[in-house]
Design an enzyme around this catalytic site. Structure first.
Site, short mmCIF file in Angstrom:
data_model
loop_
_atom_site.label_atom_id
_atom_site.label_comp_id
_atom_site.label_asym_id
_atom_site.label_seq_id
_atom_site.Cartn_x
_atom_site.Cartn_y
_atom_site.Cartn_z
N GLU A 160 0.81 -1.22 0.00
CA GLU A 160 0.00 0.00 0.00
C GLU A 160 0.84 1.26 0.00
O GLU A 160 0.32 2.34 -0.25
CB GLU A 160 -0.93 0.00 1.22
N HIS A 161 2.10 1.16 0.30
CA HIS A 161 2.96 2.34 0.23
C HIS A 161 4.37 1.89 -0.10
O HIS A 161 4.74 0.73 0.07
CB HIS A 161 2.94 3.13 1.54
#
Length: 308
Positions: A160-161
């Site tokens: 997600e990041h």
């Protein structure tokens, strides 16, 4: 020199040569799909009230279960597995049971937290060592095995990041290079779970550019991705994803949370989603988020499997 250190120092030409060998011999390209496949992957481990792993496999709804998440890594010798308070002691036996009845079990790395990164080749190889010795075929002294001698079936990247410098490509290549079978006919499945929007974020794209991922799950239920969700241009994104990686199977990612405005009624899956995604030769199936919501829904997963 340890072979993993050698990989980190090879020149790009050598890396491309290794990629060709790996792609050809270890992760075979999928055959063309003809409509439905009946394949459903579900995420398990995000809520203690979802029941046991064994129960999920015995439900008959899923053809693969992905445990989530290994959510801390890449920052020295610090790793953390978050299964939302589940008792770990019976999970090893549950994994073996799932495998015995034909449901492979993977582990997903990353998740929605911020405790992970792979800023260097060394950190990527360290994560590989941890995964291999904790969850797969390794047995390094001093490295605990939370599930005993149970040997998982795959690794999923749920990133997600990250930054363009993150070396998930190195991790993927090392996993593929060590794709030793855990049992008869059970290769190490390498998958990724991504947001709908295309092109992917740089750290995700760098990993997928290796061309060795067996499956990619494209989530179309993210509420904050307004341009690419169930009410946005997800079909256009699906076309781009499937065209960009023709040797990879693609799963459409749906939420089983009926309280989410991104939830799709089974009839709309049957009439609106399935016919679209199944036109692609590299359609693989459906991914559900997650076992907890699906269990609460009574029969959502069963209906979805019949449409997959």
């Amino acid at each position: 020199m340890h072979p993993t250190m050698a990989l980190a120092r090879r020149r790009p030409a050598c890396l491309l040569a290794l990629l060709s060998i790996v792609a050809a011999s270890l992760l075979a390209a999928p055959a063309a799909a003809a409509g439905k496949t009946g394949q459903v992957t579900v995420f398990w481990g995000r809520n203690k009230d979802e029941g046991s792993l064994r129960e999920a496999c015995d439900s008959g709804r899923y053809t693969m279960v992905t445990m989530s998440f290994l959510d801390v890594f890449g920052r020295g010798n610090n790793y953390h597995l978050d299964l939302s308070g589940h008792d770990l002691s019976p999970i090893g036996a549950d994994i073996k049971h799932c495998q015995f009845i034909g449901v492979p079990v993977s582990i997903s790395v990353g998740g929605y937290g911020t405790g992970y990164s792979l800023p260097s080749n060394r950190s990527a190889l360290d994560l590989f060592d941890h995964l291999w010795n904790s969850y797969f075929g390794g047995s390094k002294p001093g490295v605990p095995r939370p599930f005993g001698d149970a040997w998982l079936d795959g690794v999923d990247l749920f990133l997600e990041h990250g930054t363009p410098a993150d070396r998930y490509d190195v991790l993927a290549l090392e996993l593929a290079k060590h794709n030793i079978r855990g049992g008869p006919g059970k290769p190490l499945h390498l998958t990724a779970t991504v947001r709908c929007a295309y092109p992917p974020a740089a750290h995700v794209g760098r990993a997928l550019a290796t061309g060795i991922f067996e499956r990619v799950h494209v989530r179309i239920y993210e509420g904050d991705d307004k341009a690419c969700n169930v009410y946005g241009a997800w079909q256009d994104a699906w076309d781009k994803w499937t065209a960009a990686y023709p040797a990879t199977r693609f799963y459409i990612g749906l939420t089983a949370d009926q309280n989410s405005y991104q939830w799709i009624h089974p009839k709309n899956v049957f009439y609106g989603v399935a016919p679209v995604v199944q036109k692609k030769d590299n359609y693989g199936g459906i991914m559900l988020w997650d076992r907890y919501f699906d269990k609460k829904s009574d029969d959502y997963g069963s209906l979805i499997k019949s449409y997959a």
